[in-house]
Design a protein around this motif. Structure first.
Motif, PDB file in Angstrom:
ATOM      1  N   ALA A   1       0.821  -1.221   0.000  1.00  0.00           N
ATOM      2  CA  ALA A   1       0.000   0.000   0.000  1.00  0.00           C
ATOM      3  C   ALA A   1       0.849   1.263   0.000  1.00  0.00           C
ATOM      4  CB  ALA A   1      -0.934  -0.009   1.201  1.00  0.00           C
TER       5      ALA A   1
ATOM      6  N   THR B   1      -7.573  -2.858  -2.074  1.00  0.00           N
ATOM      7  CA  THR B   1      -7.826  -2.148  -0.816  1.00  0.00           C
ATOM      8  C   THR B   1      -7.713  -0.638  -1.003  1.00  0.00           C
ATOM      9  OG1 THR B   1      -5.541  -2.426  -0.153  1.00  0.00           O
ATOM     10  CG2 THR B   1      -7.109  -3.979   0.766  1.00  0.00           C
ATOM     11  N   LEU B   2      -6.933  -0.203  -1.989  1.00  0.00           N
ATOM     12  CA  LEU B   2      -6.848   1.232  -2.255  1.00  0.00           C
ATOM     13  C   LEU B   2      -7.986   1.694  -3.161  1.00  0.00           C
ATOM     14  CD1 LEU B   2      -3.021   1.774  -2.775  1.00  0.00           C
ATOM     15  CD2 LEU B   2      -4.394   2.392  -0.809  1.00  0.00           C
TER      16      LEU B   2
ATOM     17  N   ARG C   1     -15.066  -3.245   4.323  1.00  0.00           N
ATOM     18  CA  ARG C   1     -15.788  -2.049   4.718  1.00  0.00           C
ATOM     19  C   ARG C   1     -16.411  -1.371   3.507  1.00  0.00           C
ATOM     20  NH1 ARG C   1     -14.934  -0.830   9.944  1.00  0.00           N
ATOM     21  NH2 ARG C   1     -13.108  -1.741  10.965  1.00  0.00           N
ATOM     22  N   SER C   2     -17.277  -0.398   3.794  1.00  0.00           N
ATOM     23  CA  SER C   2     -17.953   0.353   2.738  1.00  0.00           C
ATOM     24  C   SER C   2     -16.945   0.857   1.710  1.00  0.00           C
ATOM     25  CB  SER C   2     -18.694   1.521   3.377  1.00  0.00           C
ATOM     26  OG  SER C   2     -19.252   2.330   2.394  1.00  0.00           O
ATOM     27  N   GLY C   3     -17.272   0.719   0.429  1.00  0.00           N
ATOM     28  CA  GLY C   3     -16.404   1.242  -0.625  1.00  0.00           C
ATOM     29  C   GLY C   3     -15.488   0.205  -1.236  1.00  0.00           C
TER      30      GLY C   3
ATOM     31  N   ASN D   1     -19.581  -5.241   5.310  1.00  0.00           N
ATOM     32  CA  ASN D   1     -20.415  -4.135   5.775  1.00  0.00           C
ATOM     33  C   ASN D   1     -21.253  -3.527   4.652  1.00  0.00           C
ATOM     34  OD1 ASN D   1     -19.387  -4.474   8.315  1.00  0.00           O
ATOM     35  ND2 ASN D   1     -18.204  -2.585   8.353  1.00  0.00           N
TER      36      ASN D   1
ATOM     37  N   ARG E   1     -20.996 -11.464   9.344  1.00  0.00           N
ATOM     38  CA  ARG E   1     -22.246 -10.812   8.937  1.00  0.00           C
ATOM     39  C   ARG E   1     -22.107 -10.326   7.499  1.00  0.00           C
ATOM     40  NH1 ARG E   1     -20.671  -7.914  13.597  1.00  0.00           N
ATOM     41  NH2 ARG E   1     -21.633  -8.794  15.469  1.00  0.00           N
TER      42      ARG E   1
ATOM     43  N   ARG F   1     -23.713  -7.905   5.077  1.00  0.00           N
ATOM     44  CA  ARG F   1     -24.696  -6.825   5.008  1.00  0.00           C
ATOM     45  C   ARG F   1     -24.518  -5.944   3.781  1.00  0.00           C
ATOM     46  NH1 ARG F   1     -25.231  -5.475  11.420  1.00  0.00           N
ATOM     47  NH2 ARG F   1     -22.987  -5.350  11.371  1.00  0.00           N
TER      48      ARG F   1
ATOM     49  N   ARG G   1      -6.601  13.084   2.239  1.00  0.00           N
ATOM     50  CA  ARG G   1      -5.316  12.378   2.123  1.00  0.00           C
ATOM     51  C   ARG G   1      -4.166  13.229   2.669  1.00  0.00           C
ATOM     52  NH1 ARG G   1      -3.863  10.722  -3.091  1.00  0.00           N
ATOM     53  NH2 ARG G   1      -5.714  11.424  -4.169  1.00  0.00           N
TER      54      ARG G   1
ATOM     55  N   ARG H   1     -22.055   4.923   7.965  1.00  0.00           N
ATOM     56  CA  ARG H   1     -21.643   4.363   6.680  1.00  0.00           C
ATOM     57  C   ARG H   1     -20.366   5.048   6.185  1.00  0.00           C
ATOM     58  NH1 ARG H   1     -24.954   1.844   2.841  1.00  0.00           N
ATOM     59  NH2 ARG H   1     -26.114   1.314   4.697  1.00  0.00           N
TER      60      ARG H   1
ATOM     61  N   ASP I   1     -17.351   4.110   8.211  1.00  0.00           N
ATOM     62  CA  ASP I   1     -16.868   2.779   7.822  1.00  0.00           C
ATOM     63  C   ASP I   1     -15.937   2.880   6.610  1.00  0.00           C
ATOM     64  OD1 ASP I   1     -16.883  -0.066   8.069  1.00  0.00           O
ATOM     65  OD2 ASP I   1     -18.234  -0.179   6.355  1.00  0.00           O
ATOM     66  N   ARG I   2     -16.336   3.703   5.649  1.00  0.00           N
ATOM     67  CA  ARG I   2     -15.520   3.904   4.442  1.00  0.00           C
ATOM     68  C   ARG I   2     -14.170   4.511   4.817  1.00  0.00           C
ATOM     69  NH1 ARG I   2     -13.475   3.354  -0.236  1.00  0.00           N
ATOM     70  NH2 ARG I   2     -13.861   4.776  -1.953  1.00  0.00           N
TER      71      ARG I   2
ATOM     72  N   ILE J   1     -12.649   4.408   7.722  1.00  0.00           N
ATOM     73  CA  ILE J   1     -11.842   3.430   8.474  1.00  0.00           C
ATOM     74  C   ILE J   1     -11.153   2.482   7.491  1.00  0.00           C
ATOM     75  CG2 ILE J   1     -11.950   1.509  10.107  1.00  0.00           C
ATOM     76  CD1 ILE J   1     -14.402   3.037  11.354  1.00  0.00           C
TER      77      ILE J   1
ATOM     78  N   GLU K   1      -7.138   2.024   6.989  1.00  0.00           N
ATOM     79  CA  GLU K   1      -6.499   0.701   7.027  1.00  0.00           C
ATOM     80  C   GLU K   1      -5.665   0.471   5.771  1.00  0.00           C
ATOM     81  OE1 GLU K   1      -9.712  -2.040   7.524  1.00  0.00           O
ATOM     82  OE2 GLU K   1      -9.827  -1.713   9.695  1.00  0.00           O
ATOM     83  N   ALA K   2      -6.234   0.867   4.620  1.00  0.00           N
ATOM     84  CA  ALA K   2      -5.530   0.653   3.354  1.00  0.00           C
ATOM     85  C   ALA K   2      -4.234   1.455   3.297  1.00  0.00           C
ATOM     86  CB  ALA K   2      -6.441   1.033   2.186  1.00  0.00           C
ATOM     87  N   GLU K   3      -4.213   2.619   3.948  1.00  0.00           N
ATOM     88  CA  GLU K   3      -2.999   3.441   3.969  1.00  0.00           C
ATOM     89  C   GLU K   3      -2.036   2.960   5.057  1.00  0.00           C
ATOM     90  OE1 GLU K   3      -2.315   6.132   1.965  1.00  0.00           O
ATOM     91  OE2 GLU K   3      -4.224   6.284   0.920  1.00  0.00           O
ATOM     92  N   GLU K   4      -2.378   1.876   5.707  1.00  0.00           N
ATOM     93  CA  GLU K   4      -1.551   1.269   6.758  1.00  0.00           C
ATOM     94  C   GLU K   4      -1.240   2.254   7.877  1.00  0.00           C
ATOM     95  OE1 GLU K   4       1.659  -0.462   4.511  1.00  0.00           O
ATOM     96  OE2 GLU K   4       0.368  -2.062   3.754  1.00  0.00           O
TER      97      GLU K   4
ATOM     98  N   GLU L   1     -20.798  -2.476  16.737  1.00  0.00           N
ATOM     99  CA  GLU L   1     -20.941  -3.775  16.094  1.00  0.00           C
ATOM    100  C   GLU L   1     -20.551  -3.674  14.625  1.00  0.00           C
ATOM    101  OE1 GLU L   1     -24.643  -6.698  16.211  1.00  0.00           O
ATOM    102  OE2 GLU L   1     -24.718  -5.245  14.584  1.00  0.00           O
ATOM    103  N   LEU L   2     -20.947  -2.584  13.987  1.00  0.00           N
ATOM    104  CA  LEU L   2     -20.645  -2.426  12.572  1.00  0.00           C
ATOM    105  C   LEU L   2     -19.201  -1.992  12.332  1.00  0.00           C
ATOM    106  CD1 LEU L   2     -22.441  -2.364   9.836  1.00  0.00           C
ATOM    107  CD2 LEU L   2     -21.697   0.008   9.871  1.00  0.00           C
ATOM    108  N   LEU L   3     -18.744  -1.017  13.089  1.00  0.00           N
ATOM    109  CA  LEU L   3     -17.426  -0.435  12.794  1.00  0.00           C
ATOM    110  C   LEU L   3     -16.289  -1.262  13.385  1.00  0.00           C
ATOM    111  CD1 LEU L   3     -18.233   3.354  13.195  1.00  0.00           C
ATOM    112  CD2 LEU L   3     -18.210   1.978  11.127  1.00  0.00           C
ATOM    113  N   ALA L   4     -16.564  -1.941  14.481  1.00  0.00           N
ATOM    114  CA  ALA L   4     -15.593  -2.864  15.080  1.00  0.00           C
ATOM    115  C   ALA L   4     -14.201  -2.249  15.251  1.00  0.00           C
ATOM    116  CB  ALA L   4     -15.516  -4.154  14.253  1.00  0.00           C
ATOM    117  N   ILE L   5     -14.140  -1.062  15.837  1.00  0.00           N
ATOM    118  CA  ILE L   5     -12.838  -0.500  16.219  1.00  0.00           C
ATOM    119  C   ILE L   5     -12.904  -0.023  17.668  1.00  0.00           C
ATOM    120  CG2 ILE L   5     -12.096   0.175  13.892  1.00  0.00           C
ATOM    121  CD1 ILE L   5     -12.859   3.055  14.593  1.00  0.00           C
TER     122      ILE L   5
ATOM    123  N   GLY M   1     -23.457  -9.065  19.805  1.00  0.00           N
ATOM    124  CA  GLY M   1     -24.521  -8.988  18.800  1.00  0.00           C
ATOM    125  C   GLY M   1     -25.614  -7.977  19.079  1.00  0.00           C
TER     126      GLY M   1
END
Lengths: 224, 267
Positions: free
Chosen positions: A57, A90-91, A126-128, A144, A160, A162, B130, B151, B154-155, B157, B161-164, B193-197, B265
């Motif tokens: 990445a 992932t990017l 995740r979303s996207g 998600n 899950r 979703r 960025r 939502r 989540d995107r 996050i 993650e992708a940018e490490e 529950e959804l974002l899990a961080i 849950g």
């Protein structure tokens, strides 16, 4: 010898193919090439074929930044390395130029799924994120809302589900989708779309398949 | 001193990034830390307004990057907290005036001379975002208990993650305990529950926040405000202290709330 950089116009923009070589050198050759022809490249949509390079990445996002500073949008990275493909995904970059759909003649089940090729993803989508694979897709983690899976074969989610899921995307009606909690935003099997009803109560593992003209979801019953 | 760079981001606009940045910074500075805030929202700056420093701006971040002034000259010292500084955004330029590598260089220059660098990210996931996350050691994602905000969080996050950049930490802002109790608002558990961080803090809705941002006085300096208390706790958690989450639901009792947090849950 300088590494080779090949530039070709394609329907989706420009296709840049990098030759063999060390990555830092390839990257600087590419940037030089672009600086030579700033006007030609400005505003271009570029797909980059990196061959066997294994990219993480950090490298790929740095390249994307460098290109975007030149006004170039990197939208796809093609590679023979699964690591690079996954990094690109992932990017949020595409990893193939064409949708598999129109190119191939509808193949029979046996040939598409020769060897039952599958990709295993062990993280939360995740979303996207869009995960595309011609074979089966197995996810250990959640999918998600806003994430999308497109598989030529089956989709199994240990978690899950979703987001949006499309199994048998190349027309295979035998494909199934199963998940520990099957509540996708939208579920497709081959060309058929189903919207999951609102769930009540505790989720149970379910499997969705195409039966007699309908997409149906059955609960996994350990007693049976 | 080697500063930690914290970027506050959300994806969606209007969830409270700027308010959270200003208040976390004020709380850290009130605790004796040296803090530099950077407004990453070039073209739509407002961290200076929320911090009440608008009328003192002479130079901004673009002036620093383009070499029209020294870094020190662009750092505005806070009126009340002598260890709190702001580097404002330019109002007349856009996000492209600064690159991710400019931000990394700028923060590297600041690192040796402060304890915390807080970057207020703009909404969206484009260039400005960025720029803001490029130098980050810690990314704090802020969301509201609303489906659309979650939502987008989540995107964001996923992009972090992708940018490490390591796992992001979460602040849930503007919770209304009354609505949660009636089942009309997403609960903390629903969001987690959804974002899990990792959860960094829960901030209740508080009308006094509006007053404080309008006046340019951070709510953390208001001893009576529950939101101010929440931000003070967040600042302590950032420093590694373990602080229990605020008791927002008076009827459920502390035990009930903790049980709720860990119930697998939910339902």
């Amino acid at each position: 010898m300088r590494p080779k950089v090949e530039i070709k116009g394609i329907r989706e923009g420009l296709l840049v193919t990098l030759g063999e070589g060390e990555w830092p050198e390839l990257q600087s050759t590419l940037v030089e090439n672009i600086q030579h022809r700033v006007d030609f490249f400005r505003g271009a949509r570029v797909a980059l074929d990196v061959g066997n390079q294994i990219l993480h990445a950090v490298e790929l996002s740095r390249l994307r930044d460098m290109l975007s500073e030149q006004g170039i949008a990197l939208w796809a990275v093609l590679s023979n390395s699964p690591t690079t493909e996954q990094t690109a995904q992932t990017l949020g970059l595409a990893t193939r130029l064409f949708k598999p759909h129109p190119e191939r003649p509808a193949p029979s089940v046996d040939t598409t799924l020769d060897g039952e090729a599958a990709i295993l993803v062990r993280r939360t989508l995740r979303s996207g994120i869009k995960l595309q694979h011609p074979g089966h897709v197995i996810v250990i983690g959640d999918v998600n809302p806003g994430a999308e899976i497109v598989a030529g074969g089956d989709v199994v989610v240990w978690g899950r589900l979703r987001g949006t899921v499309h199994a048998g995307a190349e027309g295979n009606l035998q494909s199934v989708v199963c998940a520990l909690d099957l509540s996708p935003t939208q579920l497709r099997i081959a060309g058929n779309i189903a919207i999951t009803p609102q769930r009540r109560g505790k989720p149970l593992p379910e499997i969705a398949r195409w039966v007699d003209g309908h997409v149906i979801a059955e609960t996994w019953n350990p007693g049976k | 001193m080697v500063a930690k760079v914290v970027t506050v981001s959300s994806g969606k606009g209007g969830v409270g990034k700027t308010t959270a940045t200003a208040n976390m910074a004020a709380a850290l500075a009130a605790g004796g830390q040296k803090v530099v805030c950077i407004d990453g929202d070039i073209g739509l700056r407002n961290l200076d307004v929320v911090m009440g420093l608008e009328n003192r701006i002479v130079y901004d971040i673009v002036d620093v990057v383009e070499g029209r002034c020294r870094l020190r000259q662009a750092m505005i010292r806070d009126k009340r907290l002598p260890e709190l500084y702001l580097i404002p955004a330019a109002q007349t330029r856009d996000k492209n005036a600064v690159s991710p590598s400019d931000m990394v260089r700028l923060c590297d220059d600041l690192r040796t001379d402060s304890d915390w660098i807080l970057i207020d990210s703009p909404a969206g996931i484009e260039r400005g975002f960025r720029n803001a996350i490029a130098p980050a050691d810690i990314v704090v994602v802020i969301t509201n208990p609303e489906v659309s905000a979650v939502r987008d969080a989540d995107r964001v996050i996923g992009l972090v993650e992708a940018e490490e950049k390591g796992p992001a930490r979460l602040i849930i802002n503007r919770i209304k305990p009354e609505m949660v109790r009636r089942g009309e608002m997403l609960t903390t558990e629903d969001v987690l529950e959804l974002l899990a961080i990792d959860l960094l803090g829960i901030v209740p809705e508080d009308e006094r926040v509006v007053v404080s941002t309008n006046r340019g006085t951070p709510i953390v300096l208001d001893g009576k405000s529950l939101a101010g208390q929440a931000f003070r706790n967040i600042a302590r958690r950032l420093q590694g202290d373990s602080v229990p989450f605020l008791e927002l639901d008076n009827q459920g009792g502390l035990l009930g709330r903790i049980k709720g947090l860990f119930r697998p849950g939910g339902d």
